[in-house]
Design a protein around this motif. Structure first.
Motif, mmCIF file in Angstrom:
data_model
loop_
_atom_site.group_PDB
_atom_site.id
_atom_site.type_symbol
_atom_site.label_atom_id
_atom_site.label_comp_id
_atom_site.label_asym_id
_atom_site.label_seq_id
_atom_site.Cartn_x
_atom_site.Cartn_y
_atom_site.Cartn_z
ATOM 1 N N GLU A 170 -1.964 -10.173 -1.544
ATOM 2 C CA GLU A 170 -3.429 -9.954 -0.538
ATOM 3 C C GLU A 170 -3.228 -8.547 -0.505
ATOM 4 O OE1 GLU A 170 -3.812 -10.836 3.184
ATOM 5 O OE2 GLU A 170 -1.300 -10.647 3.843
ATOM 6 N N ALA A 171 -4.900 -7.753 0.099
ATOM 7 C CA ALA A 171 -5.164 -6.388 0.080
ATOM 8 C C ALA A 171 -6.380 -7.039 1.374
ATOM 9 C CB ALA A 171 -6.168 -6.291 -0.735
ATOM 10 N N PHE A 172 -6.233 -5.697 2.267
ATOM 11 C CA PHE A 172 -7.441 -6.066 3.345
ATOM 12 C C PHE A 172 -8.246 -5.389 3.384
ATOM 13 C CE2 PHE A 172 -3.021 -6.706 4.212
ATOM 14 C CZ PHE A 172 -2.175 -7.671 5.281
ATOM 15 N N ALA A 173 -9.553 -4.891 3.799
ATOM 16 C CA ALA A 173 -10.655 -4.974 3.396
ATOM 17 C C ALA A 173 -11.090 -4.020 5.008
ATOM 18 C CB ALA A 173 -11.901 -5.790 3.247
ATOM 19 N N ASP A 174 -10.731 -4.653 5.899
ATOM 20 C CA ASP A 174 -10.829 -4.016 7.210
ATOM 21 C C ASP A 174 -10.318 -2.855 7.548
ATOM 22 O OD1 ASP A 174 -9.469 -5.519 7.850
ATOM 23 O OD2 ASP A 174 -10.375 -6.595 9.379
ATOM 24 N N ARG A 175 -8.847 -2.256 5.955
ATOM 25 C CA ARG A 175 -7.125 -1.551 7.241
ATOM 26 C C ARG A 175 -7.589 -0.520 6.581
ATOM 27 N NH1 ARG A 175 -3.810 -3.486 10.136
ATOM 28 N NH2 ARG A 175 -2.871 -0.788 10.096
ATOM 29 N N ALA A 176 -7.235 0.362 7.038
ATOM 30 C CA ALA A 176 -7.774 1.826 6.522
ATOM 31 C C ALA A 176 -5.677 1.966 5.662
ATOM 32 C CB ALA A 176 -7.239 3.960 6.795
ATOM 33 N N TYR A 177 -5.714 2.951 4.416
ATOM 34 C CA TYR A 177 -4.442 2.633 3.577
ATOM 35 C C TYR A 177 -3.917 3.918 3.609
ATOM 36 C CZ TYR A 177 -4.996 -1.691 1.079
ATOM 37 O OH TYR A 177 -5.208 -3.573 1.131
ATOM 38 N N THR A 178 -2.363 3.532 2.791
ATOM 39 C CA THR A 178 -2.299 5.085 2.905
ATOM 40 C C THR A 178 -1.630 5.367 0.905
ATOM 41 O OG1 THR A 178 0.656 4.704 2.472
ATOM 42 C CG2 THR A 178 -0.351 4.711 5.288
ATOM 43 N N PRO A 179 -1.325 6.369 0.367
ATOM 44 C CA PRO A 179 -1.060 6.198 -0.601
ATOM 45 C C PRO A 179 -0.303 5.897 -1.696
ATOM 46 C CG PRO A 179 -1.537 8.797 0.419
ATOM 47 C CD PRO A 179 -0.975 7.991 1.302
ATOM 48 N N ALA A 180 0.742 5.518 -0.220
ATOM 49 C CA ALA A 180 1.801 4.639 -1.296
ATOM 50 C C ALA A 180 1.053 2.982 -1.116
ATOM 51 C CB ALA A 180 2.936 4.852 -0.381
ATOM 52 N N GLY A 181 -0.097 2.904 -0.895
ATOM 53 C CA GLY A 181 -0.253 1.378 -0.514
ATOM 54 C C GLY A 181 0.009 0.346 0.243
ATOM 55 N N THR A 182 0.744 0.894 1.513
ATOM 56 C CA THR A 182 0.500 0.700 2.913
ATOM 57 C C THR A 182 -0.338 0.367 4.053
ATOM 58 O OG1 THR A 182 1.869 2.502 3.196
ATOM 59 C CG2 THR A 182 3.688 0.211 2.365
ATOM 60 N N LEU A 183 -0.495 0.118 4.431
ATOM 61 C CA LEU A 183 -1.560 0.094 5.353
ATOM 62 C C LEU A 183 -1.452 1.208 6.754
ATOM 63 C CD1 LEU A 183 -1.725 -3.320 6.071
ATOM 64 C CD2 LEU A 183 -3.001 -2.325 5.073
ATOM 65 N N VAL A 184 -2.799 1.851 6.979
ATOM 66 C CA VAL A 184 -1.956 3.263 7.929
ATOM 67 C C VAL A 184 -1.989 1.879 9.073
ATOM 68 C CG1 VAL A 184 -3.341 4.568 9.078
ATOM 69 C CG2 VAL A 184 -3.405 4.804 6.693
ATOM 70 N N PRO A 185 -0.602 3.128 9.956
ATOM 71 C CA PRO A 185 -0.061 2.358 11.357
ATOM 72 C C PRO A 185 -1.283 1.663 11.793
ATOM 73 C CG PRO A 185 1.082 3.634 10.483
ATOM 74 C CD PRO A 185 0.176 4.280 9.424
ATOM 75 N N ARG A 186 -1.648 0.867 13.031
ATOM 76 C CA ARG A 186 -3.211 0.809 13.912
ATOM 77 C C ARG A 186 -3.319 2.065 14.707
ATOM 78 N NH1 ARG A 186 -5.614 -4.156 14.515
ATOM 79 N NH2 ARG A 186 -5.418 -5.534 12.964
ATOM 80 N N ARG A 187 -2.273 2.135 15.410
ATOM 81 C CA ARG A 187 -2.144 3.044 16.399
ATOM 82 C C ARG A 187 -2.560 4.919 15.515
ATOM 83 N NH1 ARG A 187 3.350 3.039 20.100
ATOM 84 N NH2 ARG A 187 3.164 0.658 20.469
ATOM 85 N N SER A 188 -3.032 4.892 14.475
ATOM 86 C CA SER A 188 -3.014 5.777 14.123
ATOM 87 C C SER A 188 -4.870 6.185 13.421
ATOM 88 C CB SER A 188 -2.493 6.070 12.251
ATOM 89 O OG SER A 188 -1.300 6.015 12.436
ATOM 90 N N PRO A 189 -5.901 6.421 14.284
ATOM 91 C CA PRO A 189 -7.097 6.967 14.175
ATOM 92 C C PRO A 189 -7.562 6.779 12.997
ATOM 93 C CG PRO A 189 -6.043 9.140 15.266
ATOM 94 C CD PRO A 189 -4.730 8.447 14.209
#
Length: 258
Positions: A170-189
């Motif tokens: 799956e992919a996440f439409a409403d979440r930011a991604y890191t260059p490694a393809g993981t999700l940016v931690p929620r606490r990050s701007p």
């Protein structure tokens, strides 16, 4: 040629049933009119028996696929806190949650058709094979025909394959991604995206091109069969509706993967 041109088929899922007692969270009924799969909270990070029952019944009425949204035992932290859980305990707790929601779903005329870990557990088993093995063992004990929904590149894929379980990316439409393809931690701007037009455009690219722009501007491959929009995000209904309408306008067929 884009995937839409070749007849792309995408599932649209959301985390639902996350109210607890007198506290409501999100608009489950409205979202169930939009999504094709519902990840229903199992009571460990959110959800209570009444909420689970109502959400399962509404999903069955609308023909929406039901998934068990299993989690760490963390009501206070909404399942988003990293936890150290003994693998045997984690296996038993996932089995408990899965059996509970599937039992209620069957009583409402449906059944659980897949498993999607939530929050910190979801992220943990993307990288931690031991925790992934505990989750996979629970699913295999209950029903080895149930697939596990996870990120591409997750450790769960190899663990599940060894156990004879299927996985769905799956992919996440409403979440930011890191260059490694993981999700940016929620606490990050900027970790969670709120603009319906931007979220919808990302979903179309994910479905038709299999890519997403990461937080640093690089392009990341996200070959996914399902796209998630979070039910607890402010404006979730508008976001989900924008995503669905944009996907359909792009020629993508929306259908549950189960």
């Amino acid at each position: 040629m884009t995937r839409a041109a070749t007849g792309a088929v995408i599932d649209l899922n959301a985390d639902l049933g996350e109210g607890f007692g007198i506290w409501s969270l999100g608009d489950d009924m409205a979202l169930l009119d939009i999504v094709t799969s519902a990840n229903i909270a199992c009571g460990f990070h959110a959800g209570d028996p009444r909420t689970i029952r109502r959400t399962c019944a509404a999903a069955v009425d609308r023909g929406v696929a039901i998934g068990a949204q299993v989690s760490y035992r963390d009501l206070a932290g909404f399942g988003r806190r990293e936890m150290e859980v003994d693998p045997e305990d984690l296996c038993a707790e996932v089995l408990y949650q899965l059996a509970a929601v599937d039992g209620i779903a069957r009583a409402m005329g449906g059944r659980v058709t897949y498993v999607k870990p939530h929050g910190a557990l979801y992220n943990r088993i993307c990288r931690d094979s031991e925790q992934a093995e505990a989750v996979v063992a629970a699913v295999a004990d209950y029903d080895p025909g149930l697939p596990v929904l996870t990120l591409p590149g997750s450790a769960v894929h190899a663990v599940a394959a060894r156990a004879g379980l299927a996985t769905v990316t799956e992919a996440f439409a409403d979440r930011a991604y890191t260059p490694a393809g993981t999700l940016v931690p929620r606490r990050s701007p900027g970790a969670v995206l709120h603009d319906p037009a931007a979220v919808a455009a990302r979903a179309v690219r994910m479905a038709t091109a299999g890519t997403v722009t990461a937080a640093d501007g690089s392009e990341v491959a996200v070959d996914a069969r399902s796209i998630c929009v979070h039910g607890d995000t402010p404006g979730a209904v508008a976001l989900a509706r924008a995503v669905r309408e944009a996907l359909e306008a792009a020629g993508v067929t929306l259908r549950a993967f189960r």
